[in-house]
Design a protein around this motif. Structure first.
Motif, short mmCIF file in Angstrom:
data_model
loop_
_atom_site.label_atom_id
_atom_site.label_comp_id
_atom_site.label_asym_id
_atom_site.label_seq_id
_atom_site.Cartn_x
_atom_site.Cartn_y
_atom_site.Cartn_z
N MET A 1 0.94 -1.10 0.02
CA MET A 1 0.06 0.12 0.06
C MET A 1 0.66 1.27 -0.02
SD MET A 1 -2.84 -1.30 -0.23
CE MET A 1 -3.74 0.10 -0.36
N LEU A 2 2.26 1.15 -0.04
CA LEU A 2 3.05 2.57 -0.01
C LEU A 2 2.80 3.05 -1.49
CD1 LEU A 2 6.29 1.10 1.26
CD2 LEU A 2 4.70 2.62 2.68
N ARG A 3 2.97 4.53 -1.24
CA ARG A 3 2.53 5.30 -2.60
C ARG A 3 3.53 5.16 -3.80
NH1 ARG A 3 2.16 10.88 0.29
NH2 ARG A 3 3.72 9.92 1.64
N GLU A 4 4.77 4.81 -3.19
CA GLU A 4 5.72 4.64 -4.32
C GLU A 4 5.33 3.37 -5.28
OE1 GLU A 4 8.19 4.06 -0.56
OE2 GLU A 4 6.50 4.83 -1.13
N ASN A 5 4.78 2.49 -4.76
CA ASN A 5 4.48 1.30 -5.56
C ASN A 5 3.64 1.59 -6.65
OD1 ASN A 5 5.98 -0.53 -4.10
ND2 ASN A 5 4.19 -0.76 -2.56
N PHE A 6 2.64 2.73 -6.43
CA PHE A 6 1.78 3.15 -7.38
C PHE A 6 2.63 4.29 -8.31
CE2 PHE A 6 -0.82 1.88 -3.92
CZ PHE A 6 -1.99 1.26 -4.60
N ALA A 7 3.72 4.69 -7.78
CA ALA A 7 4.55 5.79 -8.41
C ALA A 7 5.40 5.29 -9.39
CB ALA A 7 4.86 6.74 -7.75
N THR A 8 6.22 4.42 -9.00
CA THR A 8 7.40 3.84 -9.81
C THR A 8 7.02 3.39 -11.21
OG1 THR A 8 7.12 1.72 -8.57
CG2 THR A 8 8.68 3.29 -7.97
N PRO A 9 5.71 2.73 -11.41
CA PRO A 9 5.33 2.42 -12.78
C PRO A 9 5.55 3.46 -13.78
CG PRO A 9 4.04 1.09 -11.27
CD PRO A 9 4.70 2.20 -10.53
N PHE A 10 4.89 4.67 -13.09
CA PHE A 10 4.90 5.86 -14.20
C PHE A 10 6.24 6.36 -14.20
CE2 PHE A 10 0.57 5.87 -12.30
CZ PHE A 10 -0.05 5.71 -13.64
N LEU A 11 7.06 6.37 -13.15
CA LEU A 11 8.33 6.82 -13.15
C LEU A 11 9.34 6.14 -14.23
CD1 LEU A 11 10.85 8.43 -12.10
CD2 LEU A 11 11.22 6.52 -10.43
N TRP A 12 9.30 4.89 -14.38
CA TRP A 12 10.18 4.42 -15.28
C TRP A 12 9.60 4.51 -16.67
CZ3 TRP A 12 14.65 4.16 -13.53
CH2 TRP A 12 14.85 3.82 -11.99
N ALA A 13 8.06 4.64 -16.81
CA ALA A 13 7.79 4.74 -18.20
C ALA A 13 8.13 6.30 -18.55
CB ALA A 13 6.21 4.83 -18.15
N GLN A 14 8.18 7.17 -17.56
CA GLN A 14 8.71 8.58 -17.81
C GLN A 14 9.96 8.54 -18.25
OE1 GLN A 14 10.47 10.59 -15.55
NE2 GLN A 14 9.59 12.71 -15.48
N VAL A 15 10.85 7.99 -17.65
CA VAL A 15 12.45 7.78 -17.87
C VAL A 15 12.41 7.29 -19.17
CG1 VAL A 15 14.57 6.81 -17.28
CG2 VAL A 15 13.07 7.88 -15.54
N LEU A 16 11.54 6.16 -19.78
CA LEU A 16 11.64 5.79 -21.07
C LEU A 16 11.36 6.92 -22.01
CD1 LEU A 16 11.90 3.41 -23.02
CD2 LEU A 16 9.54 2.82 -22.52
#
Length: 602
Positions: free
Chosen positions: A73-88
């Motif tokens: 339930m940590l927020r970073e678990n919801f955020a990191t998918p968007f982070l690595w897609a953004q880095v791509l």
């Protein structure tokens, strides 16, 4: 009614709860994240064998690249998918603009200005503030350049949307975007990207952050974030310095220095208006000095906010071969930059961006252990980059032979990916890490059972409009499982919420029950849920929860308990009624008290 320790519990909930739905959602997002991550590794390396190598690296370093399995339930678990897609997408933007004509927009603008005046300008001089900011060079009249400009626009749009999604999922993302902006400014200073290319990437990042402000209900913390202020400072300095023709190095250093000065002034002024992100700077201050307040001590008490054990981390990452492979990529990239020189637009700007981002993520991860999940995936990307044909091409260039044959490039990629994968899978550290990996917290069988019994009791006993007070972890469970009104918001990105945390946590102090009762009735609390974990908490530095509750609040308020008196939470666990409180539940680590008065006046 009172539920004793020998009861078997109430009937199980029969429908899927919002929490169960969110856990399923985060698991699905985790799967999508690693698919995108494998694509990122293959894209950076320009070699398909990098994708399975990324999968192996994530498998071996599972405990360091995600927290989905032990804390879903940590927020970073919801955020990191968007982070690595953004880095791509950001890497794709940098690569797209690097394919445009070699003459940068900076030099072109300078040449045009000189031509209009009928004067020749010395080589290496630039005029700041003249680029269009679209991230593209002038059209050459060819269909290829038109297609590249169109692709760049679509990539810029995707970059803005993914940055917007990242900001919505995790407000700490503003600092990740800030680090990305700093890396881009560094590439600009050394001449690896032009001014037009810089703005072509920076503006979508900033506009994505800006669009997140209304989407989060007018969140002032995002509006006054360092990332947005840095963008505004950069744009302002470009307007001020526009038309000044100086050497490229002088221009860039002057621009960045002025930008940082304006940024510091803007952030100082913004802090007077809104201090919602002040706790982050206080945490950094506490790590560097002996500064203490309640919220800072509460954060640093958690093991995930302590500094990483550097020798242990270096040893574990070296045993799997991940750190040496990433270090090799960094070294070759640095040599490549030095060989090409520090002027003009060069090839592979995305690789240098990822190297810079990894260095800054390392500073975060070493300072706060929780952010190791940003560092280790970044190392995986750099390790996978070794599979790329750019490595033998660079070595061949140094030795004077060509490596352009496709079979040679494919063979290099396959051999490197196979060698690193085999080494990681067969290393004792990698295998042992998977064997020793265990669930934590709510994942432990007994705690999960006790928590479920507590939720079932509250679901049956508390009215639909009941207000329930509990610590942040339990509050999130109550909200997601039962959809009851809670007192304490689980997140603290707000100055008022942090002050409320300090007030509520006085249940772990030694205040009289009557004072606790009056405090809770100001929030119309009907049931108070007390977990003995926080009550008996002892931090690594020796501080207890009672000690922390007597520290100043974020606004400087001190609430001292009575000396010689037990903590309120310990008195509640003894099972005796207290003035204003009636015991209704006692099982395992949980105690539920019902407040006997129903109105604020009482």
């Amino acid at each position: 009614r009172v539920i004793g320790p020998n009861d078997t519990g109430l009937p199980a909930l029969t429908t899927a709860t919002p929490m169960e739905f969110m856990i399923g959602a985060v698991l699905g997002m985790g799967a999508a994240q690693w698919a995108v991550f494998a694509l990122l590794c293959a894209y950076v390396a320009r070699a398909l064998p990098a994708a399975p190598l990324a999968a192996v690296a994530v498998f071996v370093h599972n405990g360091s690249v995600t927290r989905v399995t032990n804390s879903p339930m940590l927020r970073e678990n919801f955020a990191t998918p968007f982070l690595w897609a953004q880095v791509l997408v950001l890497a794709a933007c940098l690569r797209a603009v690097s394919r445009l004509p070699a003459q940068s927009a900076d030099n072109r603008s300078s040449s045009i200005a000189s031509h209009e005046k009928g004067t020749a300008q010395p080589v290496g001089h630039v005029t700041l503030g003249k680029s269009t900011g679209t991230g593209t060079s002038a059209s050459t009249g060819t269909g290829t350049n038109t297609g590249t400009r169109t692709k760049s626009r679509w990539l810029a749009l995707a970059l803005g949307v993914l940055t917007w999604s990242l900001m919505l999922a995790w407000q700490f993302s503003q600092f990740l975007v800030l680090l990305q902006l700093l890396v881009l400014l560094g590439l600009f200073v050394v001449g690896h990207v032009s001014q037009a290319q810089l703005l072509g990437v920076v503006r979508p990042l900033a506009l994505g952050c800006l669009a997140a402000v209304p989407a989060t209900g007018g969140n002032v913390m995002v509006l006054t974030s360092l990332s947005l202020l840095l963008w505004a400072s950069l744009e302002l300095c470009l307007l001020v310095f526009g038309g000044h023709a100086v050497t490229w190095f002088e221009a860039r250093v002057l621009l960045i220095a002025a930008t940082l000065v304006v940024l510091a002034a803007a952030k100082s002024a913004a802090s007077l208006v809104n201090g919602d992100d002040g706790h982050i700077f206080k945490i950094l201050r506490a790590k560097a000095t002996d500064y203490k307040d309640f919220m800072t001590m509460l954060y640093l008490c958690g093991p995930t906010y302590t500094g990483a054990n550097i020798p242990e981390l270096v040893s574990s990452l070296s045993q799997t071969g991940l750190l040496p492979a990433a270090a090799a990529t960094t070294a070759i990239g640095a040599l490549k930059l030095l060989q090409e020189g520090w002027t003009g637009v060069r090839k592979d700007p995305e690789l240098l961006f990822l190297i810079g981002q990894t260095i800054l993520f390392a500073s975060l991860g070493l300072m706060i252990k929780r952010l190791i999940i940003l560092l280790v995936p970044s190392l995986v990307v750099l390790a996978c980059a070794l599979c790329g044909a750019w490595v033998p091409a660079f070595v061949g260039q140094q030795r004077g032979f060509t490596t352009q044959h496709p079979w040679l490039r494919l063979g290099w990629s396959v051999v490197v990916a196979a060698a690193l994968s085999s080494f990681m899978l067969s290393s004792p550290a990698g295998l042992q890490a998977m064997e020793d990996y265990q669930f934590e917290g709510p994942g432990q069988p007994r705690m999960e059972h006790e928590t479920r019994l507590l939720m079932e009791f509250l679901n049956e006993t508390a009215a639909p409009n009941a207000v329930i007070g509990a610590d942040p972890v339990l509050s999130s469970m109550v909200k997601l499982t039962l959809n009851r009104t809670i007192v304490l918001h689980p997140h603290t990105e707000n100055a008022d919420i942090r002050e409320k945390h300090h007030q509520f946590f006085q249940i772990y102090n030694s205040l009289p029950p009557a004072q606790i009762f009056r405090m809770l009735k100001r929030w119309d609390v009907d049931y108070l849920v007390i977990a003995q974990g926080p009550c008996q908490l002892k931090c690594p530095d020796g501080n207890t929860m009672k000690t922390m509750t007597q520290m100043p609040s974020p606004r400087g308020v001190v609430r001292n308990g009575q000396s010689g008196r037990k903590q309120f939470c310990r008195r509640a666990a003894e099972g005796n009624d207290m003035p204003g409180f009636r015991h209704v539940y006692q099982r395992g680590p949980f105690t539920v008290l019902e407040l006997t008065a129903r109105t604020k006046s009482q």
